[in-house]
Structures are given as structure tokens and as C-alpha cells.
Design a protein around this motif. Sequence first.
Motif, PDB file in Angstrom:
ATOM      1  N   VAL A  94       0.899  -1.164   0.012  1.00 29.03           N
ATOM      2  CA  VAL A  94      -0.028  -0.018  -0.256  1.00 29.03           C
ATOM      3  C   VAL A  94       0.935   1.274   0.051  1.00 29.03           C
ATOM      4  O   VAL A  94       1.939   1.452   0.705  1.00 29.03           O
ATOM      5  CB  VAL A  94      -0.964   0.086   1.166  1.00 29.03           C
ATOM      6  CG1 VAL A  94      -1.688   1.534   1.352  1.00 29.03           C
ATOM      7  CG2 VAL A  94      -2.090  -1.116   1.085  1.00 29.03           C
ATOM      8  N   ASP A  95       0.604   2.232  -0.899  1.00 27.67           N
ATOM      9  CA  ASP A  95       1.405   3.377  -0.967  1.00 27.67           C
ATOM     10  C   ASP A  95       0.341   4.469  -0.865  1.00 27.67           C
ATOM     11  O   ASP A  95      -0.362   4.849  -1.632  1.00 27.67           O
ATOM     12  CB  ASP A  95       1.785   3.714  -2.488  1.00 27.67           C
ATOM     13  CG  ASP A  95       2.853   4.849  -2.735  1.00 27.67           C
ATOM     14  OD1 ASP A  95       2.470   5.853  -1.743  1.00 27.67           O
ATOM     15  OD2 ASP A  95       3.562   4.795  -3.348  1.00 27.67           O
ATOM     16  N   ASP A  96       0.296   4.894   0.625  1.00 32.69           N
ATOM     17  CA  ASP A  96      -1.010   5.894   0.905  1.00 32.69           C
ATOM     18  C   ASP A  96      -0.712   7.301   0.317  1.00 32.69           C
ATOM     19  O   ASP A  96      -1.794   7.967   0.066  1.00 32.69           O
ATOM     20  CB  ASP A  96      -0.980   5.905   2.372  1.00 32.69           C
ATOM     21  CG  ASP A  96      -1.513   4.869   3.043  1.00 32.69           C
ATOM     22  OD1 ASP A  96      -2.829   4.390   2.885  1.00 32.69           O
ATOM     23  OD2 ASP A  96      -0.836   3.992   3.868  1.00 32.69           O
ATOM     24  N   VAL A  97       0.384   7.540   0.048  1.00 33.44           N
ATOM     25  CA  VAL A  97       0.722   8.795  -0.534  1.00 33.44           C
ATOM     26  C   VAL A  97       0.126   9.147  -1.996  1.00 33.44           C
ATOM     27  O   VAL A  97      -0.540   9.844  -2.473  1.00 33.44           O
ATOM     28  CB  VAL A  97       2.210   9.401  -0.614  1.00 33.44           C
ATOM     29  CG1 VAL A  97       2.458  10.553  -1.234  1.00 33.44           C
ATOM     30  CG2 VAL A  97       2.727   9.520   0.831  1.00 33.44           C
ATOM     31  N   ARG A  98       0.431   7.849  -2.886  1.00 35.23           N
ATOM     32  CA  ARG A  98       0.213   7.927  -4.213  1.00 35.23           C
ATOM     33  C   ARG A  98      -1.282   7.327  -4.270  1.00 35.23           C
ATOM     34  O   ARG A  98      -1.863   7.403  -5.415  1.00 35.23           O
ATOM     35  CB  ARG A  98       1.128   6.889  -5.133  1.00 35.23           C
ATOM     36  CG  ARG A  98       2.329   7.648  -5.000  1.00 35.23           C
ATOM     37  CD  ARG A  98       3.396   6.693  -6.095  1.00 35.23           C
ATOM     38  NE  ARG A  98       4.542   7.353  -6.341  1.00 35.23           N
ATOM     39  CZ  ARG A  98       5.591   7.014  -5.766  1.00 35.23           C
ATOM     40  NH1 ARG A  98       5.681   6.472  -4.279  1.00 35.23           N
ATOM     41  NH2 ARG A  98       6.930   7.910  -6.015  1.00 35.23           N
ATOM     42  N   ARG A  99      -1.813   6.690  -3.218  1.00 34.27           N
ATOM     43  CA  ARG A  99      -3.038   6.186  -3.021  1.00 34.27           C
ATOM     44  C   ARG A  99      -3.366   5.082  -3.712  1.00 34.27           C
ATOM     45  O   ARG A  99      -4.449   4.852  -4.917  1.00 34.27           O
ATOM     46  CB  ARG A  99      -4.342   7.252  -3.236  1.00 34.27           C
ATOM     47  CG  ARG A  99      -4.282   8.365  -2.355  1.00 34.27           C
ATOM     48  CD  ARG A  99      -5.234   9.557  -2.456  1.00 34.27           C
ATOM     49  NE  ARG A  99      -5.219  10.636  -1.801  1.00 34.27           N
ATOM     50  CZ  ARG A  99      -6.027  11.597  -1.518  1.00 34.27           C
ATOM     51  NH1 ARG A  99      -6.626  11.796  -2.628  1.00 34.27           N
ATOM     52  NH2 ARG A  99      -5.879  12.627  -0.603  1.00 34.27           N
ATOM     53  N   VAL A 100      -2.467   4.161  -4.146  1.00 37.14           N
ATOM     54  CA  VAL A 100      -2.420   3.186  -4.853  1.00 37.14           C
ATOM     55  C   VAL A 100      -1.801   1.790  -4.007  1.00 37.14           C
ATOM     56  O   VAL A 100      -1.167   1.938  -3.076  1.00 37.14           O
ATOM     57  CB  VAL A 100      -1.593   3.040  -6.184  1.00 37.14           C
ATOM     58  CG1 VAL A 100      -2.103   4.282  -7.085  1.00 37.14           C
ATOM     59  CG2 VAL A 100      -0.117   3.305  -5.730  1.00 37.14           C
ATOM     60  N   LEU A 101      -2.228   0.624  -4.825  1.00 29.00           N
ATOM     61  CA  LEU A 101      -1.724  -0.649  -4.181  1.00 29.00           C
ATOM     62  C   LEU A 101      -0.693  -0.967  -5.169  1.00 29.00           C
ATOM     63  O   LEU A 101      -0.993  -1.130  -6.574  1.00 29.00           O
ATOM     64  CB  LEU A 101      -2.748  -1.814  -4.102  1.00 29.00           C
ATOM     65  CG  LEU A 101      -2.118  -3.495  -3.796  1.00 29.00           C
ATOM     66  CD1 LEU A 101      -1.741  -3.203  -2.245  1.00 29.00           C
ATOM     67  CD2 LEU A 101      -3.117  -4.006  -3.995  1.00 29.00           C
TER      68      LEU A 101
END
Length: 327
Positions: A94-101
Motif C-alpha cells: 500500500v502506497d498511501d501517498v500515491r493512493r495505490v496498491l
Amino acid sequence: MRRRVLAAALGAGLAMVAVLPTAAAADAGGARPPATLVVPGNNYHPESITAAANGDLYVASITTGEVVRFRAGVWAAETFVPVGVNLGTAGVLVDDVRRVLWTCDIDLSFQQPTKLKAFNLRTGAAVASYTVPDRGVCADIVLVRGDVFITDTVDPTVQPALPGRILRLTTPSRASAVGGTLSVWSADPAFTEPTGGLQINGIAYDGRNAVYTTNYSSGTLVRVGIAPDGSALPATKVTLPRTLQNPDGIRMLDAYRLLVTENPGPLSVIDVRTGAITLVGTFDQPTSVVRSGGSLFVAEGQVLRLQQGQPPNLPFKVQRIPAPLGW
């Protein structure tokens, strides 16, 4: 020969690593997670697990490519990436900054190129895809200072053996997954053993100045320092009191303590300063671990059973244990 190679890849589990969510995510949604989360399907073989800052968990299948999500406070599996989108999914992050998995899309027959893919956390839609060059096989993923690092465990069908590598994806904006460039960050000789087989697997960042990775075939732990300009320093092997057995998913607890899953059963903590290994618990062929709030979640992939052609212990599970005091 092909069957043996496929079995070796399945046995490896090809780990995962994700950034640790904050302690504030503990038991998000108001309902404490159950001790066991059930992963649906009789051929799922959960490989990698990652957690979002809000406490949601994502679990990948090495065999079907599916990714399921457990929403915090609900704790029932729902499809996030359907079967057929990825050939097989190894590492997830999970990449919360880019809002992607981020996912490692791999073909266990090694006929199709591995791809690093990103999926929108809200909708599940595909956002970006990057082909790993030179027959690389994406095993695991971690964020390092805003860039996406992956381990290349190499295609074991190639002779002579290719070198294990760590690749880095940089994007024009650290708030976006698109338009990035994937390049080799390090191909240090310490990553590759002359015996061949799958090479470096798990990857973790200490939050300061070093990346750690494990070699699945040799059971070694390797430290790679980060130079002031962000380049890789020469790698060194961490001296351990015993050889790790099929080390898979790894995760830093802090700058000095590393969680390691070993496929035969142990979940341990390694003090990277001294090499001391402390057993945390024993599970059913674990492949990965993530800390979310006050809990550790351990994916039981049963990949050794898969490799040996044995039926799995159904249902597939993610086990939760309280994080020990002081974590």
C-alpha cells in the motif's frame, strides 16, 4: 524440468514488504480484528500482505493473481484485484501517498515478463504498469524515501544464472504512480549465490540509511547502505547464529529490529546490529507479515505444501497476534 522450476518458484513464495501503518490505525473501524481472518478459495495460497494507514489489509494470491481486501472494522474478505488481471501476485504494498496498491505481477512459468503494477486504492482500477527488464522477477516491494524499490529474485530457468538485483522506480511526482522510470539500483554480488535458484526475496527499509533483503535459497540476510546521494553502497551479509530457512516476507519494526517469516513455520525478530534471533511464534508455512496498530498479521501461504503437491489445510488464513509490549 519445467515442473521442478515451477515448484521451486511456488515454494519460494516470492514475498512482500510494505510500509508500516501508524499506531493510530490500531483496530480501525471500532471493531477489534478477530484472531483469524479467512481467505476464500481452495487454491489461493496467500503470498503477501500489506496494510493501509486506515487499517485495511490486502492479501495477494501467488497462484491465481487475485488480491482480496479486509476492510478495518468489517474483516470479511472482498475482491480488490480480480482473478485474471495478474497472472500471479507476489509482493504487494500500500502506497498511501500515491493512493495505490503496488503489486508484483508474475508468471510462474517464466514465459511472460514480470510487471510492477499500481491499482487505485478507492476503485481498484489499474493506474500504471512497468515491465521489469532483463527477465527480472519482481518478488517484493518497499518504499524508500518516496521511491518504490523491488527485489528481483531472477528467472531460475536462465543459465548461467542472472544476478539478483534491487530496482528502483522513480516518478515525476511522489503523489502519482504514472510516468515513472524503473532502473537498477544495485546488483551487488552478495545478492546472488552460485548454487542458483531463487535469490533475494524480501526487502525492508530501516527508515534511515539502509535497506535489508534476504536470499531465499541460501538463507542469508544482506544489508545495503544508502549513500548521501541515494545510490547503493556495497552490500554486506549480516552475521547470524543460524541459517534462515526459506526466508520470505520481512518487515522493519524500527531501525534495528527486523521481522522475518520463514516458510517452515517461524516468525522471528532479528536485531540487525548483533544478528540475535528471537522467536515470536510458529505458524502454518507463513509467507509474510505486517504490523497494523497493535497487532501482527501473518499470512499462511502453505507454499511448501503446494511445492510438494500436498493438499492445503483449508481454509487459508491470516493469523493475528498482539504485538509484544514495547513494539
